[in-house]
Design a protein around this motif. Structure first.
Motif, PDB file in Angstrom:
ATOM      1  N   UNK B 147       0.827  -1.214   0.000  1.00 51.90           N
ATOM      2  CA  UNK B 147       0.000   0.000   0.000  1.00 51.90           C
ATOM      3  C   UNK B 147       0.861   1.263   0.000  1.00 51.90           C
ATOM      4  N   UNK B 148       0.182   2.406  -0.238  1.00 53.12           N
ATOM      5  CA  UNK B 148       0.912   3.676  -0.187  1.00 53.12           C
ATOM      6  C   UNK B 148       0.608   4.431   1.100  1.00 53.12           C
ATOM      7  N   UNK B 149      -0.617   4.208   1.660  1.00 56.87           N
ATOM      8  CA  UNK B 149      -0.962   4.989   2.846  1.00 56.87           C
ATOM      9  C   UNK B 149      -1.180   4.091   4.077  1.00 56.87           C
ATOM     10  N   UNK B 150      -1.063   4.760   5.225  1.00 64.09           N
ATOM     11  CA  UNK B 150      -1.263   4.069   6.506  1.00 64.09           C
ATOM     12  C   UNK B 150      -2.760   3.905   6.737  1.00 64.09           C
ATOM     13  N   UNK B 151      -3.148   2.738   7.223  1.00 61.95           N
ATOM     14  CA  UNK B 151      -4.561   2.511   7.522  1.00 61.95           C
ATOM     15  C   UNK B 151      -4.724   1.934   8.920  1.00 61.95           C
ATOM     16  N   UNK B 152      -5.958   2.018   9.434  1.00 62.92           N
ATOM     17  CA  UNK B 152      -6.258   1.450  10.756  1.00 62.92           C
ATOM     18  C   UNK B 152      -6.772   0.028  10.552  1.00 62.92           C
ATOM     19  N   UNK B 153      -6.190  -0.934  11.270  1.00 63.76           N
ATOM     20  CA  UNK B 153      -6.559  -2.343  11.069  1.00 63.76           C
ATOM     21  C   UNK B 153      -7.221  -2.989  12.270  1.00 63.76           C
ATOM     22  N   UNK B 154      -7.071  -2.362  13.433  1.00 68.07           N
ATOM     23  CA  UNK B 154      -7.660  -2.969  14.629  1.00 68.07           C
ATOM     24  C   UNK B 154      -7.897  -1.885  15.669  1.00 68.07           C
ATOM     25  N   UNK B 155      -8.656  -2.214  16.692  1.00 63.66           N
ATOM     26  CA  UNK B 155      -8.819  -1.300  17.818  1.00 63.66           C
ATOM     27  C   UNK B 155      -8.489  -2.064  19.097  1.00 63.66           C
ATOM     28  N   UNK B 156      -8.063  -1.350  20.136  1.00 60.40           N
ATOM     29  CA  UNK B 156      -7.651  -2.044  21.364  1.00 60.40           C
ATOM     30  C   UNK B 156      -8.823  -2.720  22.082  1.00 60.40           C
ATOM     31  N   UNK B 157      -8.542  -3.820  22.731  1.00 60.48           N
ATOM     32  CA  UNK B 157      -9.466  -4.310  23.761  1.00 60.48           C
ATOM     33  C   UNK B 157      -8.794  -4.042  25.102  1.00 60.48           C
ATOM     34  N   UNK B 158      -7.709  -4.776  25.388  1.00 60.10           N
ATOM     35  CA  UNK B 158      -7.037  -4.468  26.641  1.00 60.10           C
ATOM     36  C   UNK B 158      -5.553  -4.250  26.399  1.00 60.10           C
ATOM     37  N   UNK B 159      -5.072  -3.041  26.683  1.00 60.04           N
ATOM     38  CA  UNK B 159      -3.655  -2.744  26.504  1.00 60.04           C
ATOM     39  C   UNK B 159      -2.855  -3.128  27.757  1.00 60.04           C
ATOM     40  N   UNK B 160      -1.553  -3.194  27.597  1.00 62.79           N
ATOM     41  CA  UNK B 160      -0.693  -3.527  28.730  1.00 62.79           C
ATOM     42  C   UNK B 160       0.688  -2.925  28.536  1.00 62.79           C
ATOM     43  N   UNK B 161       1.307  -2.580  29.655  1.00 56.37           N
ATOM     44  CA  UNK B 161       2.729  -2.239  29.629  1.00 56.37           C
ATOM     45  C   UNK B 161       3.410  -3.148  30.648  1.00 56.37           C
ATOM     46  N   UNK B 162       4.728  -3.238  30.592  1.00 54.75           N
ATOM     47  CA  UNK B 162       5.419  -4.132  31.520  1.00 54.75           C
ATOM     48  C   UNK B 162       6.335  -3.347  32.452  1.00 54.75           C
ATOM     49  N   UNK B 163       6.501  -3.895  33.664  1.00 57.16           N
ATOM     50  CA  UNK B 163       7.315  -3.229  34.682  1.00 57.16           C
ATOM     51  C   UNK B 163       8.070  -4.274  35.488  1.00 57.16           C
ATOM     52  N   UNK B 164       9.040  -3.814  36.237  1.00 54.10           N
ATOM     53  CA  UNK B 164       9.780  -4.712  37.122  1.00 54.10           C
ATOM     54  C   UNK B 164       8.946  -4.920  38.393  1.00 54.10           C
ATOM     55  N   UNK B 165       8.628  -6.162  38.705  1.00 50.53           N
ATOM     56  CA  UNK B 165       7.880  -6.485  39.923  1.00 50.53           C
ATOM     57  C   UNK B 165       8.863  -7.022  40.951  1.00 50.53           C
ATOM     58  N   UNK B 166       8.711  -6.594  42.199  1.00 52.14           N
ATOM     59  CA  UNK B 166       9.621  -7.145  43.213  1.00 52.14           C
ATOM     60  C   UNK B 166       8.847  -7.627  44.437  1.00 52.14           C
ATOM     61  N   UNK B 167       9.408  -8.653  45.073  1.00 50.80           N
ATOM     62  CA  UNK B 167       8.803  -9.272  46.241  1.00 50.80           C
ATOM     63  C   UNK B 167       9.364  -8.587  47.492  1.00 50.80           C
ATOM     64  N   UNK B 168       8.505  -7.847  48.181  1.00 57.76           N
ATOM     65  CA  UNK B 168       8.984  -7.034  49.310  1.00 57.76           C
ATOM     66  C   UNK B 168       9.470  -7.890  50.472  1.00 57.76           C
ATOM     67  N   UNK B 169       8.820  -9.032  50.689  1.00 57.99           N
ATOM     68  CA  UNK B 169       9.243  -9.893  51.806  1.00 57.99           C
ATOM     69  C   UNK B 169      10.650 -10.449  51.565  1.00 57.99           C
ATOM     70  N   UNK B 170      10.905 -10.825  50.318  1.00 59.53           N
ATOM     71  CA  UNK B 170      12.237 -11.356  50.015  1.00 59.53           C
ATOM     72  C   UNK B 170      13.296 -10.258  50.136  1.00 59.53           C
ATOM     73  N   UNK B 171      12.924  -9.035  49.767  1.00 62.01           N
ATOM     74  CA  UNK B 171      13.836  -7.899  49.912  1.00 62.01           C
ATOM     75  C   UNK B 171      14.194  -7.720  51.386  1.00 62.01           C
ATOM     76  N   UNK B 172      13.159  -7.768  52.233  1.00 60.17           N
ATOM     77  CA  UNK B 172      13.346  -7.560  53.667  1.00 60.17           C
ATOM     78  C   UNK B 172      14.258  -8.649  54.231  1.00 60.17           C
TER      79      UNK B 172
END
Lengths: 304, 466
Positions: B147-172
């Motif tokens: 194609x030559x132009x950008x088109x929309x192909x889908x719409x979000x249902x549930x988005x997500x981002x990722x992060x570092x998770x830490x266990x506080x008890x193990x830290x302690x």
């Protein structure tokens, strides 16, 4: 006679129709598709032998084929020997034959996926390593006698975590379903006439001579049948590596069926996958023909 | 005289043949007053229930099409929804709406499997493209190779981002401040060393940080070092020096020799499945993991008393307050050839309304929904206050970061990901240096990309079937 044939054909018609529609047509179509670029959603485009020539240069294909061959070369003889050994063992005991047969057969009743997950725990949680550790302790103790400064202690392998041991681990796991083949051997073993053994005993044959000269020749058709079935089974191994290792680590357990699957249903390269399936078919065919050739003078059919 | 059983037997193949010959799409359940659309989705369990409830909410609104018929949606959850939908499109009987993962939508668009959504958006004055966060909207749009132009192909249902998770008890327990996550990669290494424990026989019992756990983003480590996997046009950049630097850093966690690296893979293989109390993070086997916004749900279900925190994963470079995260998304699409595109659009639009999205992603009246963030720039403070995820703001902030990245939109992305996975294992097991492993990926993938682009350029999307 003619009437009976007509009726027979009529009764077989649904089956013939199903065979043509769901087996024969896909089979023939896959030959055609193997010469096309086909992503399922677009019309197949004829590309000649491009898929086959690409296969010849595809490193991953050769890697997968080699892995599959190694798996087959290890698992076929090992499972044949173990199942035969178990069958002879069970056949030789006087009581509890049914109980032993049931015990050996039980793993066969567990679905492949469940077995794969259980074996992941056995390998991964160190269960197997814990069982083997004492053996390695003894070995290390013996090595220390010669080398008191020994530092590099032997330990059980990392099984599925190791690129060297992952494939043998899968072979090892495959052995736990030998009960099925052992069961077939047992049925045939019980068919061997007792008078042959009696005659051999009178002639002073040893237990080993009895196995070699009576048991094995008498059950050779079943050995042959099981060999053919294990060749086919070994070349189609899919569930266990797919679940347990996903082909890893670093593709050490990446077998041809999984590569076919990945091409057909993950990257949607149906034509390429079809070409690969035909290569796999040819490999199995050649090995089966070889098995027939080799066995021609070695399999004994009592009826002939 | 032919007897009845023969007739019955003979009629089976004839019926089959007739069915094939006069093959028509199954008649839609359509009356003068109502029209039914079908929606195929992948979720099961609580996520499936949240979506089912959202579809029920849509049905209860009794939206009407142009003919004045009430639109009803039938929701069907299934495994391998992507493969099944593709085959149904090829067979000419697709559902009206299908749920996919954003990472594969561009591939389906190139295959001509989806309807572009511009035709609906352009005629719908109520729909606002600008309401979406940029990292999520990027997933929805794509310029097909032919194609030559950008088109929309889908719409979000549930988005997500990722992060570092830490266990506080193990830290302690390890003598660390349980409220303070690592801020730099050096800190992360130091914390990980303190959190790693072995038993008397030397066997590993817990790890501070294990990069291959869960291993879903092994392709993405380079981004935390400022690397990129492609140039956005037609070049693979697997061997970008920054990607190599990232993989060199990972080698700090794989033990002192090959055997220890193997042991770590074996240690990982002994973890229970993700959705179980034996999950490595939930069972205290790994103290810090990179995980998505959904992790809070699984903590709530399997280990509700666990004390944990989440924060942005540190980066090797000064990100100027814009931490790196991977923005991924579940999406809904309208398959090409579906019987009711207009009605399907009504469902997509409802789910992407404020009401629909908040209900799906985290409304109290929907049992907390899927417990995720919305893809919108504006977040309703009341909705956020009642959301089951108490640290959702971390993920919202990450989504707003200009370093929120998406997977590369390449036609060979699946293969590329596989190659990176295999190269990662090789590098981890010390069978190849990062340079060699990533160099091999580069060598293998560039010709594959060239070939795929060439094939796609040669194929005219409009000429496909159906």
């Amino acid at each position: 006679m003619t009437l009976n044939r007509g009726k027979g054909l009529l009764f077989a018609l649904p089956w013939i129709f199903g065979l043509c529609l769901f087996t024969l047509y896909p089979l023939v179509a896959s030959v055609y598709y193997s010469f096309t670029h086909f992503s399922v959603l677009q019309e197949p485009k004829f590309v000649g032998v491009a898929n086959y020539s690409e296969l010849a240069q595809d490193e991953l294909f050769w890697r997968a084929l080699r892995n599959t061959m190694v798996y087959a070369a290890l698992s076929i003889p090992l499972s044949a020997m173990l199942s035969l050994f178990l069958a002879i063992l069970v056949n030789s005991v006087k009581c509890g034959q049914v109980l032993y047969s049931v015990i050996f057969y039980i793993p066969q009743l567990i679905p492949g996926v469940v077995a794969a997950i259980v074996w992941m725990f056995i390998f991964g949680n160190g269960l197997l390593s814990d069982v083997l550790q004492p053996l390695f302790d003894v070995l290390n103790w013996a090595r220390r006698i010669f080398d008191p400064d020994l530092k590099d202690l032997w330990r059980p392998p990392a099984w599925l975590g190791s690129a060297t041991w992952a494939l043998p681990s899968l072979v090892l796991m495959g052995l736990w379903t030998v009960g099925q083949t052992a069961f077939i051997y047992l049925a045939k073993l019980q068919d061997v006439p007792a008078e042959m053994y009696e005659a051999a005993e009178i002639d002073g044959a040893s237990p080993w001579q009895k196995v070699w000269h009576i048991t094995l020749p008498m059950i050779s058709p079943i050995i042959f049948f099981n060999t053919i079935m294990s060749i086919i089974g070994a070349f189609q191994v899919f569930t266990e590596p797919y679940i347990m290792t996903g082909g890893g680590p670093s593709r050490a357990t990446y077998f041809l069926p999984q590569y076919i699957w990945d091409n057909a249903f993950v990257t949607m390269r149906m034509g390429y996958a079809c070409a690969m399936s035909w290569i796999l078919f040819l490999v199995i065919l050649i090995l089966t023909v070889l098995a027939f050739r080799i066995s021609r003078d070695r399999v004994y059919y009592a009826g002939r | 005289m032919i007897k009845l059983p023969y007739i019955v037997f003979a009629s089976v193949p004839l019926l089959f043949a007739a069915g094939m010959l006069f093959d028509q799409p199954p008649p839609a359940k359509e009356t003068p007053d109502t029209v039914e659309i079908t929606y195929w989705e992948k979720w099961t369990g609580f996520e499936g229930e949240a979506m089912r409830a959202t579809v029920e909410l849509f049905n209860s609104k009794r939206f009407r099409n142009k003919k004045g018929q009430v639109i009803r949606c039938r929701y069907l959850a299934m495994t391998s929804v992507n493969r099944k939908t593709l085959l149904s499109i090829a067979g000419g009987h697709p559902p009206d709406v299908a749920g996919f993962w954003a990472r594969e939508t561009h591939v389906f668009a190139d295959m001509n499997a989806l309807m572009d959504l511009d035709q609906f958006i352009d005629q719908d004055p109520e729909f606002d493209r600008n309401k979406y966060l940029e990292c999520f909207w990027r997933h929805c749009v794509y310029k097909r190779v032919a194609d030559k132009e950008i088109k929309v192909w889908c719409l979000p249902t549930t988005p997500a981002t990722v992060a570092l998770h830490w266990n506080k008890e193990m830290f302690k327990a390890a003598g660390l401040d349980p409220e303070r996550p690592p801020k730099t990669l050096e800190e992360l290494e130091a914390f990980a060393a303190k959190l790693t424990k072995r038993d008397a026989s030397g066997r590993l019992v817990q790890m501070g940080f294990l990069p291959p756990e869960p291993g879903w983003w092994n392709w993405a480590w380079g981004y935390f070092f400022g690397g990129r996997l492609n140039d956005g046009i037609d070049k693979i950049t697997a061997d970008d020096p920054k990607n190599i630097a990232a993989w060199k850093w990972l080698l700090k966690f794989n033990g002192k020799d090959k055997r220890e690296a193997e042991d770590l893979i074996a240690f990982k293989q002994g973890f229970g499945s993700f959705d179980s109390p034996q999950n490595a993070f939930l069972s205290g086997k790994v103290a810090m993991v990179i995980q998505g916004v959904w992790m809070a749900n699984f903590i709530r279900f399997h280990n509700p008393h666990m004390k944990w925190g989440c924060a942005a994963m540190p980066t090797s470079f000064d990100n100027e307050g814009h931490p790196v995260t991977i923005a991924d998304m579940d999406v809904i699409t309208i398959p090409r050839g579906c019987p009711h595109p207009e009605e399907a659009w009504a469902l997509l639009k409802f789910i992407n309304s404020k009401e629909g999205m908040e209900y799906l992603c985290g409304a109290k009246e929907n049992n907390g929904g899927q417990g995720k963030l919305t893809p919108f720039k504006d977040v309703d403070s009341e909705w956020l206050a009642q959301h089951p995820h108490q640290q959702l703001q971390v993920f919202i902030d990450l989504a707003k970061s200009r370093n929120a990245v998406n997977n590369p939109k390449l036609p060979v992305w699946e293969e590329y990901q596989d190659e990176l996975k295999s190269a990662f294992e090789k590098m981890w097991l010390m069978d190849a240096t990062p340079e060699r492993a990533l160099g091999d990926v580069q060598k293998r993938m560039q010709p594959k990309l060239d070939r795929a682009l060439e094939q796609l350029r040669a194929a005219t999307p409009a000429g496909g079937r159906p």
